[in-house]
Scaffold this motif. Structure first.
Motif, PDB file in Angstrom:
ATOM      1  N   ALA A 141       0.821  -1.212   0.000  1.00  0.00           N
ATOM      2  CA  ALA A 141       0.000   0.000   0.000  1.00  0.00           C
ATOM      3  C   ALA A 141       0.853   1.261   0.000  1.00  0.00           C
ATOM      4  N   LEU A 142       2.042   1.173   0.559  1.00  0.00           N
ATOM      5  CA  LEU A 142       2.942   2.324   0.613  1.00  0.00           C
ATOM      6  C   LEU A 142       3.789   2.458  -0.648  1.00  0.00           C
ATOM      7  N   GLY A 143       3.621   1.534  -1.593  1.00  0.00           N
ATOM      8  CA  GLY A 143       4.372   1.600  -2.839  1.00  0.00           C
ATOM      9  C   GLY A 143       5.780   1.048  -2.740  1.00  0.00           C
ATOM     10  N   ILE A 144       6.037   0.226  -1.736  1.00  0.00           N
ATOM     11  CA  ILE A 144       7.357  -0.378  -1.567  1.00  0.00           C
ATOM     12  C   ILE A 144       7.422  -1.619  -2.453  1.00  0.00           C
ATOM     13  N   ARG A 145       8.360  -1.622  -3.362  1.00  0.00           N
ATOM     14  CA  ARG A 145       8.484  -2.717  -4.323  1.00  0.00           C
ATOM     15  C   ARG A 145       9.532  -3.761  -3.911  1.00  0.00           C
ATOM     16  N   ARG A 146      10.450  -3.365  -3.059  1.00  0.00           N
ATOM     17  CA  ARG A 146      11.489  -4.276  -2.597  1.00  0.00           C
ATOM     18  C   ARG A 146      10.848  -5.400  -1.776  1.00  0.00           C
ATOM     19  N   PRO A 147      11.341  -6.637  -1.901  1.00  0.00           N
ATOM     20  CA  PRO A 147      10.755  -7.736  -1.115  1.00  0.00           C
ATOM     21  C   PRO A 147      10.845  -7.465   0.388  1.00  0.00           C
ATOM     22  N   VAL A 148       9.754  -7.704   1.081  1.00  0.00           N
ATOM     23  CA  VAL A 148       9.707  -7.550   2.537  1.00  0.00           C
ATOM     24  C   VAL A 148      10.081  -8.891   3.157  1.00  0.00           C
ATOM     25  N   LYS A 149      11.085  -8.851   3.993  1.00  0.00           N
ATOM     26  CA  LYS A 149      11.572 -10.064   4.659  1.00  0.00           C
ATOM     27  C   LYS A 149      11.465  -9.890   6.167  1.00  0.00           C
ATOM     28  N   SER A 150      11.406 -11.002   6.852  1.00  0.00           N
ATOM     29  CA  SER A 150      11.365 -10.957   8.310  1.00  0.00           C
ATOM     30  C   SER A 150      12.662 -10.347   8.840  1.00  0.00           C
ATOM     31  N   PRO A 151      12.550  -9.421   9.798  1.00  0.00           N
ATOM     32  CA  PRO A 151      13.756  -8.809  10.369  1.00  0.00           C
ATOM     33  C   PRO A 151      14.317  -9.560  11.570  1.00  0.00           C
ATOM     34  N   THR A 152      14.038 -10.847  11.686  1.00  0.00           N
ATOM     35  CA  THR A 152      14.444 -11.618  12.866  1.00  0.00           C
ATOM     36  C   THR A 152      15.934 -11.477  13.173  1.00  0.00           C
ATOM     37  N   PHE A 153      16.778 -11.564  12.162  1.00  0.00           N
ATOM     38  CA  PHE A 153      18.216 -11.560  12.416  1.00  0.00           C
ATOM     39  C   PHE A 153      18.827 -10.172  12.342  1.00  0.00           C
ATOM     40  N   THR A 154      18.128  -9.217  11.732  1.00  0.00           N
ATOM     41  CA  THR A 154      18.655  -7.856  11.630  1.00  0.00           C
ATOM     42  C   THR A 154      18.025  -6.927  12.663  1.00  0.00           C
ATOM     43  N   LEU A 155      16.971  -7.361  13.319  1.00  0.00           N
ATOM     44  CA  LEU A 155      16.163  -6.611  14.286  1.00  0.00           C
ATOM     45  C   LEU A 155      15.311  -5.544  13.611  1.00  0.00           C
ATOM     46  N   ILE A 156      15.887  -4.725  12.722  1.00  0.00           N
ATOM     47  CA  ILE A 156      15.128  -3.650  12.075  1.00  0.00           C
ATOM     48  C   ILE A 156      15.453  -3.636  10.582  1.00  0.00           C
ATOM     49  N   ARG A 157      14.405  -3.684   9.770  1.00  0.00           N
ATOM     50  CA  ARG A 157      14.567  -3.499   8.322  1.00  0.00           C
ATOM     51  C   ARG A 157      13.909  -2.176   7.963  1.00  0.00           C
ATOM     52  N   GLU A 158      14.624  -1.370   7.211  1.00  0.00           N
ATOM     53  CA  GLU A 158      14.122  -0.061   6.797  1.00  0.00           C
ATOM     54  C   GLU A 158      13.805  -0.084   5.310  1.00  0.00           C
ATOM     55  N   TYR A 159      12.600   0.387   4.984  1.00  0.00           N
ATOM     56  CA  TYR A 159      12.158   0.505   3.599  1.00  0.00           C
ATOM     57  C   TYR A 159      11.802   1.979   3.389  1.00  0.00           C
ATOM     58  N   LYS A 160      12.647   2.693   2.679  1.00  0.00           N
ATOM     59  CA  LYS A 160      12.467   4.141   2.568  1.00  0.00           C
ATOM     60  C   LYS A 160      11.975   4.595   1.199  1.00  0.00           C
ATOM     61  N   GLU A 161      11.750   3.669   0.274  1.00  0.00           N
ATOM     62  CA  GLU A 161      11.412   4.081  -1.077  1.00  0.00           C
ATOM     63  C   GLU A 161       9.909   4.249  -1.317  1.00  0.00           C
ATOM     64  N   GLY A 162       9.072   4.051  -0.323  1.00  0.00           N
ATOM     65  CA  GLY A 162       7.632   4.166  -0.495  1.00  0.00           C
ATOM     66  C   GLY A 162       7.115   5.569  -0.214  1.00  0.00           C
TER      67      GLY A 162
END
Length: 157
Positions: free
Chosen positions: A46-67
């Protein structure tokens, strides 16, 4: 609300995503494999994010700034024994993005006053079906849930 497969879970997440604005905080509760990341994929869509969304279990935080707005997807499962004070979570919660937190019970003391809790439960008899319950904390989130309930056609009806 009920979804009957992953596609419907993504659609419900997208309907919610259309109603969110910067500064909104969503807490996703559910067992491992309940569909928390699948639901987040809908919000990202809905935010227009095209990059695949993955679980942040091992990174703690995933940032998607292109939406339309930045999306910060957090998984606090690994912080069961503490350590969240070094992450600067208040900057995310007070920032201009939308924050989604999985396993929020491990950072309870750092959460803002108002947020939307979404509990996702797998059907014990059908692995595709999810029961999704919205628990708004604060008037802003009550309005979002009311709008979502008015806009979303539950496929179980």
């Amino acid at each position: 609300m009920q979804t009957n497969d992953a596609a419907q879970t993504i659609t419900l997440g997208a309907k919610l995503g259309q109603l969110l604005k910067p500064g909104d905080v969503i807490l996703l509760n559910g067992d491992l494999g309940a569909g928390k990341t699948t639901f987040t994929k809908g919000i990202a869509k809905a935010l227009g994010i095209r990059r695949p969304v993955k679980s942040p279990t091992f990174t703690l935080i995933r940032e998607y700034k292109e939406g339309t707005y930045p999306l910060y997807h957090m998984d606090m499962y690994r912080l069961e024994n503490g350590g969240s004070d070094e992450l600067g979570l208040e900057e995310y919660f007070e920032g201009q993005g939308i924050v989604i937190v999985e396993w929020s019970q491990f950072i309870q003391d750092e959460l803002p006053l108002d947020y939307l809790v979404i509990a996702i439960h797998k059907d014990p008899d059908n692995d595709d079906i999810r029961q999704i319950e919205f628990q708004p904390k604060g008037q802003h989130y009550q309005q979002i849930v009311q709008q979502l309930e008015a806009d979303y056609h539950d496929p179980s009806d």
